[in-house]
Design a protein around this motif. Structure first.
Motif, PDB file in Angstrom:
ATOM      1  N   VAL A  65       0.830  -1.213   0.000  1.00 54.18           N
ATOM      2  CA  VAL A  65       0.000   0.000   0.000  1.00 54.18           C
ATOM      3  C   VAL A  65       0.862   1.260   0.000  1.00 54.18           C
ATOM      4  O   VAL A  65       0.606   2.201  -0.736  1.00 54.18           O
ATOM      5  CB  VAL A  65      -0.971   0.000   1.200  1.00 54.18           C
ATOM      6  N   THR A  66       1.921   1.261   0.795  1.00 52.51           N
ATOM      7  CA  THR A  66       2.741   2.471   0.909  1.00 52.51           C
ATOM      8  C   THR A  66       4.050   2.391   0.126  1.00 52.51           C
ATOM      9  O   THR A  66       4.744   3.393  -0.037  1.00 52.51           O
ATOM     10  CB  THR A  66       3.114   2.735   2.381  1.00 52.51           C
TER      11      THR A  66
ATOM     12  N   LYS B 290       3.362   3.995  -3.835  1.00 49.42           N
ATOM     13  CA  LYS B 290       1.924   3.822  -3.606  1.00 49.42           C
ATOM     14  C   LYS B 290       1.536   2.429  -4.038  1.00 49.42           C
ATOM     15  O   LYS B 290       2.340   1.701  -4.594  1.00 49.42           O
ATOM     16  CB  LYS B 290       1.170   4.837  -4.462  1.00 49.42           C
ATOM     17  N   LEU B 291       0.259   2.090  -3.809  1.00 48.13           N
ATOM     18  CA  LEU B 291      -0.245   0.826  -4.331  1.00 48.13           C
ATOM     19  C   LEU B 291      -0.057   0.847  -5.848  1.00 48.13           C
ATOM     20  O   LEU B 291      -0.613   1.701  -6.535  1.00 48.13           O
ATOM     21  CB  LEU B 291      -1.731   0.682  -3.984  1.00 48.13           C
TER      22      LEU B 291
ATOM     23  N   VAL C 108      -8.634   2.262  -0.311  1.00 46.43           N
ATOM     24  CA  VAL C 108      -7.171   2.308  -0.294  1.00 46.43           C
ATOM     25  C   VAL C 108      -6.683   3.054  -1.543  1.00 46.43           C
ATOM     26  O   VAL C 108      -5.860   3.948  -1.472  1.00 46.43           O
ATOM     27  CB  VAL C 108      -6.577   0.887  -0.262  1.00 46.43           C
ATOM     28  N   ARG C 109      -7.238   2.673  -2.675  1.00 46.57           N
ATOM     29  CA  ARG C 109      -6.914   3.339  -3.942  1.00 46.57           C
ATOM     30  C   ARG C 109      -7.921   2.872  -4.988  1.00 46.57           C
ATOM     31  O   ARG C 109      -8.231   1.669  -5.047  1.00 46.57           O
ATOM     32  CB  ARG C 109      -5.502   2.954  -4.367  1.00 46.57           C
TER      33      ARG C 109
ATOM     34  N   ASP D 272      -6.779   8.517  -5.643  1.00 43.08           N
ATOM     35  CA  ASP D 272      -5.342   8.304  -5.522  1.00 43.08           C
ATOM     36  C   ASP D 272      -4.948   7.533  -4.268  1.00 43.08           C
ATOM     37  O   ASP D 272      -4.132   6.622  -4.301  1.00 43.08           O
ATOM     38  CB  ASP D 272      -4.637   9.657  -5.554  1.00 43.08           C
ATOM     39  N   ASP D 273      -5.530   7.918  -3.152  1.00 46.40           N
ATOM     40  CA  ASP D 273      -5.268   7.203  -1.902  1.00 46.40           C
ATOM     41  C   ASP D 273      -6.405   7.490  -0.930  1.00 46.40           C
ATOM     42  O   ASP D 273      -7.388   8.145  -1.299  1.00 46.40           O
ATOM     43  CB  ASP D 273      -3.917   7.600  -1.305  1.00 46.40           C
ATOM     44  N   ALA D 274      -6.254   7.039   0.287  1.00 54.66           N
ATOM     45  CA  ALA D 274      -7.342   7.168   1.261  1.00 54.66           C
ATOM     46  C   ALA D 274      -7.745   8.623   1.492  1.00 54.66           C
ATOM     47  O   ALA D 274      -8.899   8.919   1.800  1.00 54.66           O
ATOM     48  CB  ALA D 274      -6.925   6.515   2.583  1.00 54.66           C
ATOM     49  N   LYS D 275      -6.776   9.551   1.336  1.00 49.51           N
ATOM     50  CA  LYS D 275      -7.066  10.957   1.651  1.00 49.51           C
ATOM     51  C   LYS D 275      -7.718  11.701   0.487  1.00 49.51           C
ATOM     52  O   LYS D 275      -8.401  12.692   0.672  1.00 49.51           O
ATOM     53  CB  LYS D 275      -5.766  11.674   2.042  1.00 49.51           C
ATOM     54  N   ASP D 276      -7.465  11.223  -0.719  1.00 47.27           N
ATOM     55  CA  ASP D 276      -7.979  11.886  -1.919  1.00 47.27           C
ATOM     56  C   ASP D 276      -9.515  11.826  -1.944  1.00 47.27           C
ATOM     57  O   ASP D 276     -10.121  10.880  -1.452  1.00 47.27           O
ATOM     58  CB  ASP D 276      -7.388  11.167  -3.143  1.00 47.27           C
TER      59      ASP D 276
END
Lengths: 638, 258
Positions: A210-211, A548-549, B110-111, B11-15
């Motif tokens: 994920v990261t 990122k993923l 997550v994305r 894009d990610d959890a925050k987007d």
């Protein structure tokens, strides 16, 4: 390379018990001080991690999926063997041992196979205690079905979902241990290197999917339960994510890779529908219990199968193998399907398919009985193909399914690298050159529930605990290498996609190192693979970021390893200048077209030692002995 | 076949995320839905764009990893089907197809189409098991189990943990998932000793994870790719009620771990 199999000095019947009695132990108070890493949470990994944690060891479990329950063991359908002899048909440990050894075409280590047969009954007891809802008879007793390559009924099953239920059993034990604090779960983390310090495996380096973070994990021992490498063919029955990375990375750090050319092509899969196809779906082999396999006698017969009269149907397995009929072992069934298709008798749009027909079974036994046995498989087939097996025969074709080769391990399931264990499909030990149906789950669970929890103690007791942590420079070095490789992959910025290159590798492997192989084809593959590999490293395109993923980057990393591993597979297939089980060399066959072994020259395990990139690997041999069951030509005809 | 796809990109959890439109052409009807997504991703890569992230693994409907809301329905329009078992022949040429991730507070994105379902694992960890260590066990035939009971347990146990039940529920409840595990073990003789404690622990964990409560919409049953019946929710509610009456309030006398 030290390849002492460490087979205990005792008669084979009492070998495992004697070994257990003489093993070194770690006391219950000391166990929590030792940390064990288990990579993979399929049947082998989940059963091993939960069993060791229940004993008191600290376990770190890793899986690349979002949850342990996703591991591909979940897709095993048919059943699990155990020599319970509930059917009173004369089953015994010896018979299960005999069938496995014969099915593997006498290319496995007798001591391991005997232990597997012996532990088979305990697995059923364990699974039932966990709440696995096996099929029951009217009286409430456990039901059995028969399976390929065997003349007794010893297979236990939960409809066509046996793997799912056994895995959920093992994963529930794992969940129990996570809750109790014995297991720390690391999901969506993929192993990218094994760390070896002073000739002992002391940890792993992973990537957080994920990261993108590259992380080190230290332990007193590392257990790989990372499955097989059928995805080297691109199209296989494996899940999309299955890969060789963990075992290949371990191999590059010094672990011997045994028998990479032994890979099983499963006879009952749904044929390829087109170029877009991403994977092949297996239909349980149990279908061969009631389904009859045939092709039209005339080439390119375009008639609807129902309109083809009995006289024009070629039930080739029943005709060629009257005693076993449709229940011959997998390698024999696959090879025969390929042969009839080579003779242009194949059916379906591509001509690469044979019929699996339930017409007679439905007539004889009735819809209720057949539905009870296969309903979910029929539904699954209809979902995929749009054809209804109640009305017209299924079309099936062989597909890569299981790999018998894997990391070399001794009787304790430890590789030649101290402290690195391999269990389940990831090791090579029990299935020889061909695995019989319903025995993969048996092996995974024997390894995980009953063998590794004891042998790991024997190993750990010899060393002090926790003397290495991730501050050791070896971890920083491995992390740097892994980061370098990831950065390199992201920096190529070429034009070809990972999917297209993987597909290309798969075609080469299927054509040259598939159901049948020959020296010329293998030489050709050995020329083509480096070409694809060059293009991969020079012209690959991955978009996005490594922080990122990034599923393309994940796939690229796995393909990079397949592109190295595939070469070893071909090299091994070339070196094994005989036919045995699934390894069928065109040059070596009997007059009837069966695999012809050369026991004088090839009764050994081929174990490969990595010499460095661009250097030819060295092959070592572990000789096999046949004392409990003398060598014989495999015969399923009379 | 040609399709217009509207795909959720985040894009990610925050987007914040948004729907992006793509055209896709020359798709074979024999192509599975996820193979169509693979083709889209190939195209995107060739055009130097980032591919759509989505979860999938076994591609045969058993691992429970694939998770797409297709035209508003989890796993798409067919009954008893996971996304990976859906084929393009079930759509019409020229269709517009909207593809979104599971939507639930308890399943953060997550994305793109990938969500975090670890809340399900934590519910199971709270009690979805029978406490037994590995080692010798009595012969299973010493405790006969009626085939109907074993079959019913299997009807519940075949849950693949995909989360479609949560995605389909207007309340985002995880009752079907939780009750399937509670019923599977509660039906079998092996599961009896921990039956009432199990239901308590799992239900409490389910609530702590932020899942909503059941209002009998039965959308979960309709969306479930394994067609698990909501009768198991009824069974769980009965067991839960019984457990509140049966379990001792003072637990000092119990051994919590062995």
């Amino acid at each position: 390379m030290d390849l002492d199999p460490k087979i205990p000095e005792a008669p084979i019947e009492s070998m495992w018990d004697t070994h257990k009695e003489h093993m070194r132990l770690v006391g219950p108070r000391n166990r929590p001080n030792y940390k064990v890493i288990v990579v993979g949470t399929g049947l082998a990994g989940a059963s091993a991690a939960s069993s060791m944690a229940a004993m008191g060891y600290q376990v770190d479990a890793f899986c690349f999926q979002d949850s342990p329950r996703r591991a591909h063991s979940i897709a095993a359908q048919g059943g699990i063997n155990a020599s319970k002899d509930y059917r009173n048909d004369g089953d015994s440990t010896y018979r299960l041992f005999y069938d496995t050894q014969k099915g593997g075409d006498y290319r496995s280590r007798e001591a391991n196979v005997w232990r597997l047969a012996q532990l088979s009954t305990d697995i059923i007891d364990q699974a039932v205690a966990q709440g696995v809802p096996f099929a029951r008879e009217y009286g409430g007793m456990l039901a059995n079905r028969s399976f390929g390559g065997v003349l007794v009924e010893r297979t236990f099953y939960c409809r066509g979902e046996t793997g799912q239920q056994l895995l959920l059993g093992a994963c529930s034990a794992l969940a129990n241990q996570i809750h109790a604090g014995g297991v720390t779960l690391h999901a969506r983390k993929e192993l990218l290197d094994v760390v070896v310090i002073d000739d002992r495996a002391r940890g792993i380096v992973t990537r957080d999917l994920v990261t993108g973070a590259i992380e080190s994990h230290a332990a007193d021992a590392v257990v790989l339960a990372t499955g097989g490498y059928s995805n080297v063919y691109y199209l296989s029955t494996n899940a999309k994510g299955c890969n060789v990375t963990a075992t290949w990375r371990a191999h590059k750090r010094g672990a011997g890779f045994a028998n990479p050319c032994y890979n099983q092509i499963h006879p009952t899969c749904i044929p390829v529908a087109g170029e877009h196809q991403a994977k092949l779906t297996l239909m349980s082999e149990s279908l061969r219990n009631d389904g009859r396999i045939w092709v039209p006698r005339k080439p390119a017969d375009q008639r609807n199968p129902a309109d083809i009269p009995e006289a024009d149907r070629y039930y080739y397995l029943e005709e060629r193998y009257p005693r076993f009929g449709n229940l011959v072992p997998r390698d024999v069934a696959s090879r025969n399907a390929k042969e009839v298709c080579d003779e242009k008798l194949g059916v379906g749009p591509s001509g690469l398919g044979v019929y699996l027909d339930f017409r007679d079974a439905i007539q004889d036994k009735g819809k209720t009985v057949i539905g009870g046995r296969y309903e979910n498989l029929f539904t699954m087939y209809e979902k995929i193909t749009g054809d209804n097996p109640w009305q017209s025969p299924m079309r099936i074709f062989p597909a890569p399914h299981y790999t018998m080769g894997g990391l070399w391990v001794d009787y304790n399931l430890m590789s030649n690298l101290s402290g690195l264990f391999a269990i389940g499909e990831a090791n090579f030990s029990d299935h020889g050159a061909n695995r019989l149906g319903a025995s993969s789950m048996m092996q995974c669970l024997a390894d995980g529930y009953f063998i590794i929890p004891l042998t790991i103690g024997d190993y750990l007791s010899r060393y002090p605990y926790g003397d290495v942590d991730t501050s050791h420079p070896a971890f920083a070095d491995a992390e740097r290498e892994v980061k370098g490789r990831m950065d390199h992959l992201m920096s190529i910025q070429g034009s070809e996609t990972v999917e297209s290159l993987h597909r290309e590798l798969g075609r080469v492997m299927w054509d040259k190192c598939g159901i049948a192989r020959n020296a010329d084809g293998l030489q050709e593959a050995l020329k083509k693979i480096p070409e694809i590999r060059d293009r991969f490293w020079n012209d690959l395109r991955i978009t996005g970021s490594g922080q990122k993923l990034n599923q393309t980057l994940e796939h690229a990393g796995r393909l990079a390893d397949f592109l190295e591993f595939s070469e070893l597979m071909c090299r091994d297939a070339l070196a094994r200048d005989e036919s045995c089980g699934c390894h069928f060399r065109d040059e070596h066959q009997t007059e009837e077209g069966e695999a012809l072994r050369d026991d004088d020259n090839f009764s050994h395990v081929s174990v490969w030692e990595h010499q460095g990139t661009d250097k030819e690997p060295i092959m070592h041999k572990e000789p096999l002995s046949f004392e409990a069951l003398p060598l014989a030509q495999r015969n399923y005809k009379t | 076949m040609n399709f217009t796809l509207k795909v959720w990109r985040q894009d990610d959890a925050k987007d914040g995320g948004h729907l992006e439109k793509y055209q896709i052409e020359d798709i074979e009807p024999t192509c599975s839905f996820l193979e169509m997504m693979d083709i889209l991703n190939e195209q995107l890569t060739e055009q130097n764009h980032e591919p759509v992230a989505f979860d999938s693994d076994c591609r045969e409907g058993i691992c429970g990893m694939c998770s797409m809301v297709i035209n508003g329905q989890p796993h798409g329009p067919n009954d008893g089907t996971t996304t990976c078992q859906l084929y393009m022949r079930h759509f019409n040429d020229g269709d517009q197809i909207t593809i979104e991730p599971w939507r639930s507070v308890a399943f953060p994105v997550v994305r793109d189409l990938v969500v975090d379902r670890s809340a399900f694992d934590r519910i199971t960890q709270a009690g979805g098991y029978i406490n037994v260590h590995s080692g010798p066990k009595p012969d299973p035939n010493s405790v006969p189990i009626e085939p109907d009971i074993a079959e019913e347990a299997l009807d519940a146990a075949c849950c693949i943990g995909c989360g479609a039940c949560v995605a389909a529920c207007p309340n985002g409840a995880a009752m079907l998932y939780t009750s399937a595990k509670v019923a599977h073990l509660g039906l079998l003789p092996q599961g009896q000793p921990e039956r009432f404690e199990r239901v308590q622990n799992m239900v409490h964990q389910m609530e702590d994870e932020g899942f909503g409560s059941c209002r009998n919409y039965a959308e979960c049953e309709a969306a479930c790719p394994k067609e698990i019946s909501i009768k198991f929710i009824g069974k769980m509610n009965r067991d839960y009620l019984r457990s509140t009456l049966l379990l001792p309030v003072d637990r000092r006398g119990r051994m919590d771990s062995q």
